[in-house]
Design a protein around this motif. Sequence first.
Motif, mmCIF file in Angstrom:
data_model
loop_
_atom_site.group_PDB
_atom_site.id
_atom_site.type_symbol
_atom_site.label_atom_id
_atom_site.label_comp_id
_atom_site.label_asym_id
_atom_site.label_seq_id
_atom_site.Cartn_x
_atom_site.Cartn_y
_atom_site.Cartn_z
ATOM 1 N N SER A 124 27.962 72.033 69.423
ATOM 2 C CA SER A 124 27.338 70.730 69.219
ATOM 3 C C SER A 124 28.344 69.613 69.450
ATOM 4 C CB SER A 124 26.771 70.657 67.799
ATOM 5 O OG SER A 124 25.823 71.697 67.599
ATOM 6 N N ILE A 177 23.122 66.843 68.372
ATOM 7 C CA ILE A 177 24.051 65.729 68.485
ATOM 8 C C ILE A 177 24.098 64.943 67.188
ATOM 9 C CG2 ILE A 177 24.524 63.561 69.665
ATOM 10 C CD1 ILE A 177 23.091 64.741 72.103
ATOM 11 N N VAL A 178 25.295 64.776 66.670
ATOM 12 C CA VAL A 178 25.478 63.960 65.469
ATOM 13 C C VAL A 178 26.045 62.619 65.909
ATOM 14 C CG1 VAL A 178 26.653 63.770 63.247
ATOM 15 C CG2 VAL A 178 25.942 66.006 64.094
ATOM 16 N N VAL A 236 33.257 64.447 70.240
ATOM 17 C CA VAL A 236 34.068 65.485 69.603
ATOM 18 C C VAL A 236 33.235 66.751 69.491
ATOM 19 C CG1 VAL A 236 35.379 66.106 67.549
ATOM 20 C CG2 VAL A 236 35.275 63.717 68.266
ATOM 21 N N ASP A 237 33.869 67.875 69.804
ATOM 22 C CA ASP A 237 33.167 69.156 69.692
ATOM 23 C C ASP A 237 32.950 69.532 68.238
ATOM 24 O OD1 ASP A 237 32.784 69.764 72.350
ATOM 25 O OD2 ASP A 237 34.798 70.574 72.579
ATOM 26 N N LEU A 238 31.791 70.102 67.976
ATOM 27 C CA LEU A 238 31.503 70.663 66.670
ATOM 28 C C LEU A 238 31.129 72.126 66.889
ATOM 29 C CD1 LEU A 238 29.190 67.872 65.190
ATOM 30 C CD2 LEU A 238 31.644 68.155 64.852
ATOM 31 N N PRO A 239 31.302 72.959 65.861
ATOM 32 C CA PRO A 239 30.912 74.360 66.032
ATOM 33 C C PRO A 239 29.417 74.475 66.323
ATOM 34 C CG PRO A 239 31.438 73.839 63.735
ATOM 35 C CD PRO A 239 31.861 72.677 64.549
ATOM 36 N N GLU A 240 29.033 75.592 66.858
ATOM 37 C CA GLU A 240 27.622 75.799 67.165
ATOM 38 C C GLU A 240 26.783 75.654 65.902
ATOM 39 O OE1 GLU A 240 26.635 79.622 68.718
ATOM 40 O OE2 GLU A 240 24.602 79.018 69.274
ATOM 41 N N PHE A 247 29.652 65.517 68.340
ATOM 42 C CA PHE A 247 29.605 64.288 67.564
ATOM 43 C C PHE A 247 29.926 63.144 68.517
ATOM 44 C CE2 PHE A 247 31.751 60.860 65.391
ATOM 45 C CZ PHE A 247 30.938 60.627 64.296
#
Lengths: 123, 123
Positions: A66, A106-107, A77-81, A68
């Motif tokens: 996911s 998407i956050v 910024v990458d987020l964990p799945e 941010f």
Amino acid sequence: MLALLRQTTCHPSADWVYREMKAEYPDLSLGTVYRNLNHLCERGLIQRVGAVNGQERYDGVVAPHSHFICKRCGAIVDLPEHAPGRDYLDAVGVQYGFQAEGCEFIVRGVCRGCLDEQADAQI
Amino acid sequence: MLALLRQTTCHPSADWVYREMKAEYPDLSLGTVYRNLNHLCERGLIQRVGAVNGQERYDGVVAPHSHFICKRCGAIVDLPEHAPGRDYLDAVGVQYGFQAEGCEFIVRGVCRGCLDEQADAQI
DNA sequence: TTCGTTGCAAACATTTTGCAGTTTC
DNA sequence: GAAACTGCAAAATGTTTGCAACGAA
């Protein structure tokens, strides 16, 4: 170009890639950058992350995860799945008769850097 | 315009809104449509859904819910809120120090209509 | 020689903006 | 009359494309 996109974590725009590569290949043209980015997308080697401030952003990591997105500076910024997303994805296919192929979570908000800047400005 | 956006479920583009309203207001201009759409977004009365095929799409429903986007015809369909997303959203804020303000969950694939067309074509 | 790639410039599409005129309160 | 809103046209932006040249197989 693929290597560059895999090295960086900044989810760059076409223009960023252009300026970055221009240093090493002085007569690189922007058209070529767009052509190659599209080429890599078609082959599934990179992915589009969506447009931020009118500019499409690219990601060299195609494994599910996911993102941010900072609404202040546009950083991605990458987020964990987001695991529960998968279940939801399947449910959608069954319920609506869609052929669901992928999903993205998407956050949106303000990133750490921008929050710190804001705090500094108040001192 | 707000009423139009609330009535339709098609998540229209600026151009769609323009053409639709042009019937009733023959000397409406596209610039005005863009200006008003931005205005409504700023006031939180509508929201941007993201660009599909280079065109931003708008949604008159601002209550939290998810979207399905057909990669073939560009249709956007509402999905119920993706509840586990909320927990994930909070976790992100704590873990990364972000001020997470909202999240969106997007499913991509092929919609029912396009699947049916495809089936018809094979007969 | 054929195919794929490139730089360049022109074209394209979407969105924004400046301006002058109009409406609204 | 001030503030907000409009049509129009021009501009700005990001992206795509046509073309001729170059490269490798």
